[in-house]
Design an enzyme around this catalytic site. Sequence first.
Site, short mmCIF file in Angstrom:
data_model
loop_
_atom_site.label_atom_id
_atom_site.label_comp_id
_atom_site.label_asym_id
_atom_site.label_seq_id
_atom_site.Cartn_x
_atom_site.Cartn_y
_atom_site.Cartn_z
N PHE A 141 37.12 100.82 -4.62
CA PHE A 141 36.45 102.09 -4.37
C PHE A 141 37.17 102.78 -3.22
O PHE A 141 37.32 102.21 -2.14
CB PHE A 141 34.98 101.89 -4.01
N ASP A 226 43.24 100.45 2.75
CA ASP A 226 42.02 101.23 2.89
C ASP A 226 41.02 100.42 3.71
O ASP A 226 40.42 99.46 3.23
CB ASP A 226 41.47 101.53 1.49
N LYS A 255 33.88 105.90 8.34
CA LYS A 255 32.63 105.19 8.57
C LYS A 255 32.39 104.85 10.05
O LYS A 255 32.00 105.69 10.83
CB LYS A 255 32.57 103.95 7.68
#
Length: 410
Positions: A141, A226, A255
């Site tokens: 993702f 990532d 985040k």
Amino acid sequence: MKEKKKILNRQMFDDVMIPFYNPADFIPVLGQGSRLFDQLNKDYIDFSSGIAVTALGHCHAKLIKALKEQSNKLWHTSNLFVNEPSLNLARKLIDYSFESRVFFSNSGAEANESALKIARYYSNKKFNVYKNKIISFYNSFHGRTFFTVSVGGQYQYSDGFGTKPPDIIHVPYNNLQSVKSVIDDHTCAIIVEPIQGEGGVELATIDFMVGLRDLCNKHHVLLIIDEVQTGIGRTGKLFAYEHYGIKPDILTLAKALGGGFPIGATLASTKIAKIVQLGIHGTTYGGNPLACSVSNAVLDLINHPKLLLGVQRKFQIFKKELVKINKKLNLFSEIRGKGLLIGIVFRQEYIINIPIVIKTALKEGLIILKAGTNVIRLAPPLNIKNIDINEGLLRFYRTLRIVYGRSVKF
């Protein structure tokens, strides 16, 4: 005539919002540390951190101080100017990671979008216009923009929007041979998560990550790591790639970097940055002074040996207590993860009830997450107190007893 005051409740969401989400029945109005409080003042222990975002808990005093101080100075400049907080943050990220340059955006999706664009642009300019292929992994993702959702390996998120960007290949995660079978002179980048968070808290093996680095070196391919979810202390190191003894060519963060304030960052090695030309990518809000001021405070607090060591120790507390719960209930087949990104893998016969577990947990005052099809994901604040860990796990145990009808006392 005085306008009647609107009642702000969950039902109003269905009346005013585009229904991309189906949020919980309650509305949080206050956050303190590892706890949230709703409109009725009910408390919830937050084992989700807003999906691994509020890494220092809700409303940390030093983050509030940083935000307040900057709010009295400068809120926004656009990309026509640079600002001091963004320069300070960029310098810290480079000093703490690898020789690189930084691009700031507003989210993890945007960080990955820029990484993928940079990788293709660099390879086109450095080698040839046919070096465009991107290798990604099933169940990965990388965001919800059209490019990133197409690169992600979960087709339920990318189907239904027409023709996808070309030259994107998906292969099995942790399978180096599958990468060797598709990598070639047309490959520009491999993008990989050190832990597939949304994909079920699957950890990359050392052999796999080291092998990817070697393959990228051999084929002049850029390795994009990532770390939108794993970066900034989540695994007990500032960056998860440090566990593998390798370095990326491009690193993406978001985040936890903002501790709750929206920000993303893309770090690209200096050899890549030298090829980039003015105007090929941009953003209006990237490097926002407010966001960068908060992020500077986040980095100062998290990049500290005591806190990072505490993350590793708290993983052991969680694992020990979850093993105890499983001895009583026998629901889990595995407890995996690193640091405070934890996957509770349910046995096949029990996975059908996982959505009910999550809803019931909310009623019991606990916020947890789903990952993949058979995993409950925990991503609590990195500084969560032991008392909240214990209380949260007690609520988790009560939840499991309610859902699965077990009558064992805790």
